[in-house]
Structure formats: structure tokens, C-alpha cells
Design a protein around this motif. Structure first.
Motif, short mmCIF file in Angstrom:
data_model
loop_
_atom_site.label_atom_id
_atom_site.label_comp_id
_atom_site.label_asym_id
_atom_site.label_seq_id
_atom_site.Cartn_x
_atom_site.Cartn_y
_atom_site.Cartn_z
N GLU A 166 12.78 -13.12 34.71
CA GLU A 166 13.17 -12.31 33.56
C GLU A 166 11.99 -11.46 33.11
O GLU A 166 10.83 -11.86 33.21
CB GLU A 166 13.63 -13.22 32.42
CG GLU A 166 14.90 -14.00 32.75
CD GLU A 166 15.31 -14.89 31.60
OE1 GLU A 166 14.65 -14.84 30.54
OE2 GLU A 166 16.28 -15.65 31.76
N HIS B 231 9.53 -13.29 30.50
CA HIS B 231 9.72 -14.71 30.83
C HIS B 231 9.02 -15.61 29.82
O HIS B 231 8.03 -15.21 29.19
CB HIS B 231 9.20 -15.00 32.24
CG HIS B 231 7.72 -14.92 32.37
ND1 HIS B 231 6.89 -15.99 32.10
CD2 HIS B 231 6.89 -13.91 32.75
CE1 HIS B 231 5.64 -15.65 32.31
NE2 HIS B 231 5.61 -14.39 32.70
N ARG C 291 16.02 -19.38 40.59
CA ARG C 291 16.29 -17.95 40.46
C ARG C 291 15.67 -17.16 41.61
O ARG C 291 16.24 -16.20 42.11
CB ARG C 291 15.78 -17.44 39.13
CG ARG C 291 16.14 -15.97 38.86
CD ARG C 291 15.51 -15.46 37.58
NE ARG C 291 15.76 -14.03 37.41
CZ ARG C 291 16.65 -13.51 36.57
NH1 ARG C 291 17.41 -14.30 35.83
NH2 ARG C 291 16.79 -12.19 36.47
N ASP D 27 12.08 -4.76 35.33
CA ASP D 27 13.53 -4.69 35.43
C ASP D 27 13.92 -4.34 36.85
O ASP D 27 13.08 -4.02 37.69
CB ASP D 27 14.10 -3.69 34.42
CG ASP D 27 13.54 -2.28 34.62
OD1 ASP D 27 13.29 -1.87 35.77
OD2 ASP D 27 13.33 -1.57 33.61
#
Length: 415
Positions: free
Chosen positions: A178, A181, A238, A398
Motif C-alpha cells: 500500500e 503502508h 500481497r 501507486d
């Protein structure tokens, strides 16, 4: 590095294997072994054998085999690399054959196919060999050679670890971590099986040999192996889910005339949630072929972004100097290799010999970069942040920016 050179010189890399390689080695030391079961002399059951040749499992066996092999190659006109002792080459007029040794696995290539055939005959004259033709699989790496270039990937291994950890049927994601994170020690979190967690980290670390895109995320998760929690396990899963999204991603080495050495250096600032230490990242290209990359947490806490970037540049410089020395064995010399950094202060610090309050506390080992700049081994070049390829080794992004960085690394999604 060998494959990048092969792409640059436009020759095919072949592979061969030595059968029972260690049994060819002569043992120099005095070594004795017990009589093996089924071969015990009934008249002298307590006696031992004195070894003349090496055996598998003997500590001296790899060295004894290497000495036998290198002696045979040197006697047949090959020269050994002064820096890389596992590289042998033979030059005949304008043609050269390069041979790379890894224990009993041998890869080789030449600008003239005749030299490859002669090399195979030289090896068969002394050893029992199995010629495997064009190199396809070596040290866990899959290698696809074509007229346009060389592709290095680990698709088979990706499928194996997805099956091993029961993630083959998961829904894929486009990023590894993410953007913001929250990976912390998570002391109050639910504990998970540390053996499973370490096994997953070890499997992913092996994959970073051809997948630099996962390097930062794997190193980030590896910091919590001592006491892994459920949040850490979710982060590792992930990464596996991302591999499900892009299992066929590999390093592409095109056959172009470009072979200049270019390096990128970058750092975050206090990004580690454990101790607020920064992470150094760097990568090196021969032409547009990525050959080396690093991601390492710094040993000290930096007091500024300039200091963190300076320490990262010093780490990158040491790797560049190593490549300089290695390439001497290939007959290639580099001068003033550019190290691209997106911090304006770093070039000024490397050129300023005066210690002041902002730099006098930096460890001496990092200041060798100044000496390299003065001797014109390297040069620090400022680069815009959006062109900083090493960003992928220091922070999260991203999906759009991450895809751009993967492309900048020279990685392609093959069919």
C-alpha cells in the motif's frame, strides 16, 4: 553481466555439464575415510582408506575440481580473469570465446561458432561431458535467447511458490505494498508461524535474482522475521498476489550497440518504522540492460535527506567500482561513470573537501566517494525525480507510477 556482454557482442550462450565433476579433482592434503559399508576388508576391518581423488561431500572437493579444470583450460590456450577467477577466455585473431564456470556447470559463447565446437572437444578430451546446447536454464534462471535479445525470468519458480503457499487461486493486485503502508513491529498483534513466514521470505528473496520489482517489498517484510505478526503475513501474501498478477515478468537484454555503464542512486528519509533509519537503493545498467540492483537499510540514522542520499550514493559508488574491475576481464574500461541522483546537495558534498556541521559526523567509509570523483572514476549527475529509476528500491507507489518504474528497469511481460 556475462549475458549482457553476450547480448552486446551478439553471440549465443551455450551450456554444458561435467559428469561426476568432483571425482576428477586431486586432493593435495592428507585425507582418510572409513571403509564404506559393503566394501569392508574382512582381514583389516579397522583400517581406513587414504584418498587420492576428491569425493562428494568433502570440503576440499570444489577447490580440487576447480584446480583440475583451470589447469586443463590454461594448458589449452585459455587465460584466466585477473579479477573474476571463474572467467576464462581465448582470443583468436578478431574472435573471442568466453567461458564462465560455476562448480560443474559451464556456460560459454563466442563470436565464432567454430571456437565453441573446439572448446567442446577440448573439454571432452579430459572430462566426460554432456552438452546441453543453447542455454535455457541456469542456476534457477530461465534464459530465452532470440535474434533480438536475451530474456531472463523465473516463471516456473513463480508458479511453484504460488502453489506451495496456496496462493495460486487468489485474485491478483497491481501493486506490492500500500502507498502509505503501516508495517510496524505490531507488538500487540496476533502472532503467526515464524517458520512459515521465514520460508515465504526466503522463497521471495530467491526470486529477486530476476525480479527487481519486488526487491523493496521483500526487504521491508524481511525486517519482521524475528517475531512475525498477522499484519506482516498479510503483507507477504500481497506480494505473492502481485506475482499472480504478473508471473511472466523478466529482464530484457536487447542486442544493441549501447554498452555504457550508468548507475542510479536514491534514498528515502527515515522510512523504517522500527528505528527511523533510511533505505539506500541503487541500480546499474550496461547500456539499457539492468545487471545489478541494491536495497539496504542504512546502518545509522540520517539527520537530513542530503545525508541519506549521500550515504546511498557511496553504496552505489562501491558497486560501480566493482563493476569497473569485473569488466576489465572482458577487455572493457569505463571512465567517469555517471551516478544519477535526484538530490541537489549530493554533488556539492562530494566536491567539497571541507568538513562542516552538516557532514562531519558522517562515517569516514562513506567519504571514499569523494576520492572516486577526484580520480574521475565516477561523476555525480543530478536527475529529475520522475526519471529516477532507483526510486522503486526505496519507497512505495501507486499502480501508475509503479508500472512506469518497472518499465524503466527494462522489464517486459513476455508471452
Amino acid at each position: 553481466m556475462f549475458l549482457a556482454y553476450a547480448a552486446y557482442m551478439d553471440f549465443t550462450v551455450h551450456q554444458m555439464d561435467v559428469k561426476s565433476a568432483f571425482l576428477y579433482g586431486k586432493v593435495q592434503e592428507e585425507v582418510y575415510v572409513k571403509q564404506p559399508p559393503g566394501f569392508i576388508d574382512p582381514n583389516f576391518p579397522d583400517r581406513v582408506y587414504k584418498l587420492d581423488k576428491s569425493l562428494y561431500g568433502l570440503h576440499q572437493a570444489p577447490r580440487a575440481w576447480y584446480e583440475t579444470l583451470s589447469k586443463h583450460l590454461l594448458e589449452n590456450g585459455f587465460t584466466r580473469g585477473a579479477i573474476d577467477q571463474t572467467l576464462f577466455k581465448h582470443k583468436e585473431e578478431k574472435d573471442t570465446i568466453m567461458v564462465k564456470i560455476y562448480v560443474d556447470d559451464i556456460i560459454f559463447g563466442s563470436t565464432n561458432p567454430r571456437l565453441c565446437k573446439e572448446f567442446e572437444e577440448v573439454m571432452r578430451s579430459k572430462f566426460e561431458m554432456s552438452s546441453m546446447g543453447e542455454m535455457k536454464f541456469f542456476l534457477g534462471l530461465q534464459v530465452d535467447q532470440s535474434e533480438s535479445g536475451i530474456l531472463i525470468h523465473q516463471e516456473k519458480y513463480v508458479k511453484e511458490i504460488l502453489t506451495k503457499f496456496k496462493m495460486a487461486d487468489s485474485h491478483p493486485v497491481k501493486t506490492l505494498v500500500e502507498v502509505r503502508h503501516c508495517l510496524t513491529p505490531d507488538v500487540d498483534g496476533e502472532s503467526v508461524d515464524p517458520h512459515l513466514y521465514r520460508s515465504m521470505i526466503g522463497s521471495l528473496m530467491y526470486l529477486t535474482a530476476s525480479r527487481p520489482d519486488i526487491m523493496f517489498a521483500v526487504c521491508l517484510c524481511a525486517r519482521f522475521q524475528a517475531n512475525p505478526k498477522l499484519s506482516h503475513l498479510s503483507a507477504v501474501k500481497r506480494i505473492l498476489i502481485y506475482l499472480k498478477y504478473k508471473p511472466k515478468l523478466g529482464l530484457w537484454y536487447p542486442k544493441t550497440d549501447l554498452f555504457d555503464l550508468v548507475a542510479y542512486s536514491d534514498s528515502d528519509y527515515g522510512g523504517c518504522n522500527l528505528d527511523r533509519k533510511s533505505t539506500s537503493g541503487g541500480c546499474q545498467f550496461l547500456g539499457n540492460r539492468l545487471i545489478s540492483w541494491q536495497c539496504k537499510k542504512q546502518s545509522t540514522v540520517s539527520q537530513s535527506t542530503a545525508e541519506a542520499e549521500y550515504i546511498a550514493a557511496a553504496l552505489c559508488c562501491s558497486q560501480v567500482r566493482w563493476i569497473h574491475h569485473q569488466m576489465l576481464d572482458y577487455g572493457i574500461t569505463f571512465h567517469e561513470t555517471p551516478i544519477l541522483c535526484d538530490n541537489t546537495a549530493v554533488p556539492h558534498i562530494t566536491k567539497n573537501p571541507v568538513q562542516h556541521s552538516k557532514t562531519k559526523h558522517i562515517e569516514i567509509k562513506h567519504h571514499f566517494i569523494r576520492d572516486c570523483v577526484e580520480k574521475k572514476h565516477i561523476q555525480i549527475v543530478e536527475v529529475k525525480t520522475h526519471k529516477q529509476t532507483a526510486d522503486i528500491f526505496t519507497k512505495t507507489f501507486d499502480s501508475t507510477r509503479f508500472a512506469q518504474l518497472v518499465e524503466m528497469l527494462g522489464m517486459i511481460n513476455f508471452q
